[in-house]
Design a protein around this motif. Structure first.
Motif, PDB file in Angstrom:
ATOM      1  N   HIS A 160       0.825  -1.156  -0.041  1.00 34.26           N
ATOM      2  CA  HIS A 160      -0.107   0.019  -0.195  1.00 34.26           C
ATOM      3  C   HIS A 160       0.785   1.336   0.100  1.00 34.26           C
ATOM      4  O   HIS A 160       2.100   1.172   0.306  1.00 34.26           O
ATOM      5  N   GLN A 161       0.339   2.411  -0.394  1.00 33.79           N
ATOM      6  CA  GLN A 161       1.125   3.543  -0.388  1.00 33.79           C
ATOM      7  C   GLN A 161       1.428   4.115   0.839  1.00 33.79           C
ATOM      8  O   GLN A 161       0.728   3.670   1.897  1.00 33.79           O
ATOM      9  N   LYS A 162       2.219   5.076   1.253  1.00 34.39           N
ATOM     10  CA  LYS A 162       2.613   5.537   2.275  1.00 34.39           C
ATOM     11  C   LYS A 162       1.509   6.436   2.941  1.00 34.39           C
ATOM     12  O   LYS A 162       1.425   6.556   4.118  1.00 34.39           O
ATOM     13  N   THR A 163       0.566   6.829   2.282  1.00 27.96           N
ATOM     14  CA  THR A 163      -0.727   7.634   2.862  1.00 27.96           C
ATOM     15  C   THR A 163      -1.845   6.620   3.214  1.00 27.96           C
ATOM     16  O   THR A 163      -3.019   7.192   3.475  1.00 27.96           O
ATOM     17  N   CYS A 164      -1.880   5.382   3.120  1.00 30.07           N
ATOM     18  CA  CYS A 164      -2.660   4.547   3.119  1.00 30.07           C
ATOM     19  C   CYS A 164      -3.249   4.785   4.802  1.00 30.07           C
ATOM     20  O   CYS A 164      -2.446   4.586   5.798  1.00 30.07           O
ATOM     21  N   THR A 165      -4.654   4.763   4.957  1.00 29.07           N
ATOM     22  CA  THR A 165      -5.134   5.092   6.336  1.00 29.07           C
ATOM     23  C   THR A 165      -5.578   3.564   7.031  1.00 29.07           C
ATOM     24  O   THR A 165      -6.278   3.705   8.099  1.00 29.07           O
ATOM     25  N   ALA A 166      -5.635   2.429   6.114  1.00 33.31           N
ATOM     26  CA  ALA A 166      -6.002   1.106   6.887  1.00 33.31           C
ATOM     27  C   ALA A 166      -5.111   1.068   8.142  1.00 33.31           C
ATOM     28  O   ALA A 166      -4.169   1.330   8.217  1.00 33.31           O
ATOM     29  N   PRO A 167      -5.651   0.572   8.953  1.00 36.57           N
ATOM     30  CA  PRO A 167      -7.260  -0.197   9.288  1.00 36.57           C
ATOM     31  C   PRO A 167      -8.199   0.938   9.805  1.00 36.57           C
ATOM     32  O   PRO A 167      -8.774   0.768  10.967  1.00 36.57           O
ATOM     33  N   ASP A 168      -8.506   2.062   9.008  1.00 34.93           N
ATOM     34  CA  ASP A 168      -9.322   2.949   9.574  1.00 34.93           C
ATOM     35  C   ASP A 168     -10.774   2.193   9.444  1.00 34.93           C
ATOM     36  O   ASP A 168     -11.367   1.784   8.428  1.00 34.93           O
ATOM     37  N   PRO A 169     -11.698   1.960  10.541  1.00 37.88           N
ATOM     38  CA  PRO A 169     -12.929   1.146  10.378  1.00 37.88           C
ATOM     39  C   PRO A 169     -13.938   1.825   9.297  1.00 37.88           C
ATOM     40  O   PRO A 169     -14.642   1.249   8.978  1.00 37.88           O
ATOM     41  N   THR A 170     -13.787   3.113   8.928  1.00 41.80           N
ATOM     42  CA  THR A 170     -14.691   3.511   8.091  1.00 41.80           C
ATOM     43  C   THR A 170     -14.332   3.363   6.726  1.00 41.80           C
ATOM     44  O   THR A 170     -15.555   3.434   5.857  1.00 41.80           O
ATOM     45  N   GLY A 213     -11.652  -2.200   2.902  1.00 40.40           N
ATOM     46  CA  GLY A 213     -10.605  -1.800   2.147  1.00 40.40           C
ATOM     47  C   GLY A 213      -9.881  -0.663   2.746  1.00 40.40           C
ATOM     48  O   GLY A 213      -9.703  -0.670   3.816  1.00 40.40           O
ATOM     49  N   CYS A 214      -9.318   0.204   1.996  1.00 40.45           N
ATOM     50  CA  CYS A 214      -8.422   1.310   2.407  1.00 40.45           C
ATOM     51  C   CYS A 214      -8.750   2.458   1.525  1.00 40.45           C
ATOM     52  O   CYS A 214      -9.492   2.363   0.477  1.00 40.45           O
ATOM     53  N   THR A 215      -8.182   3.583   1.782  1.00 40.86           N
ATOM     54  CA  THR A 215      -8.318   4.803   0.862  1.00 40.86           C
ATOM     55  C   THR A 215      -7.239   5.111  -0.129  1.00 40.86           C
ATOM     56  O   THR A 215      -7.384   5.817  -0.784  1.00 40.86           O
ATOM     57  N   CYS A 216      -6.322   4.198  -0.284  1.00 39.59           N
ATOM     58  CA  CYS A 216      -5.158   4.140  -1.160  1.00 39.59           C
ATOM     59  C   CYS A 216      -5.302   3.181  -2.338  1.00 39.59           C
ATOM     60  O   CYS A 216      -6.500   2.329  -2.237  1.00 39.59           O
ATOM     61  N   THR A 217      -4.696   3.527  -3.532  1.00 33.53           N
ATOM     62  CA  THR A 217      -4.789   2.338  -4.605  1.00 33.53           C
ATOM     63  C   THR A 217      -3.419   1.767  -4.264  1.00 33.53           C
ATOM     64  O   THR A 217      -2.386   2.204  -4.658  1.00 33.53           O
ATOM     65  N   PRO A 218      -3.312   0.392  -3.955  1.00 35.45           N
ATOM     66  CA  PRO A 218      -2.079  -0.484  -3.641  1.00 35.45           C
ATOM     67  C   PRO A 218      -1.344  -0.634  -4.940  1.00 35.45           C
ATOM     68  O   PRO A 218      -1.931  -0.440  -6.139  1.00 35.45           O
ATOM     69  N   GLU A 219      -0.324  -0.823  -4.877  1.00 37.92           N
ATOM     70  CA  GLU A 219       0.760  -1.052  -5.972  1.00 37.92           C
ATOM     71  C   GLU A 219       0.186  -2.470  -6.792  1.00 37.92           C
ATOM     72  O   GLU A 219      -0.224  -3.155  -5.858  1.00 37.92           O
TER      73      GLU A 219
END
Length: 137
Positions: free
Chosen positions: A98-108, A112-118
């Protein structure tokens, strides 16, 4: 009705060792990777530089100096991210970096997460078998 997670340890006993969920601190059930943030990467570089300086200081002067190779780049460094069973991303997303800005494990945003993984690395092609010796075919 809301289920409460089972405790990691019995009351009065020391907490269990191991990774914990980044969202709630419970015992981790899943792991994935993300790139280092700029601050984390700067700290990683500082540690690597200090390690190299120390190795040079301790090196035998009668031997060639150690060859460390190039310094790490941001594209080579990842850090683990952990989630408990309640804060886990799906297995397909966990298999990617995942990107450095990935918010996981954000329950909202789960599962999934808020980034686009490589993208996943391309599989290596199967090697071509060597030809059979004459008369074996």
């Amino acid at each position: 009705m809301t289920e409460t997670p089972a405790p990691d340890a019995l009351p009065g006993t020391p907490p269990l060792a191991g990774p914990t969920c980044g969202a709630c601190g419970a015992r981790a059930a899943v792991q994935w990777q993300r790139r280092l943030t700029d601050t984390e990467f700067a700290a990683h570089l500082a540690l690597e530089e200090a390690r190299r300086v120390e190795r040079l200081r301790l090196a035998d002067p009668q031997e060639p100096p150690p060859d460390f190779g190039p310094m790490p780049t941001p594209g080579e460094c990842v850090t683990p991210v952990f989630g408990c069973a309640a804060h886990a991303i799906n297995k397909d997303a966990a298999a990617l970096v995942h990107q450095k800005t990935c918010t996981a494990p954000d329950p909202t945003h789960l599962p999934g997460c808020t980034c686009t993984p490589e993208p996943a690395p391309k599989p290596e092609p199967d090697p071509v078998p060597a030809p059979l010796p004459p008369g074996w075919g």
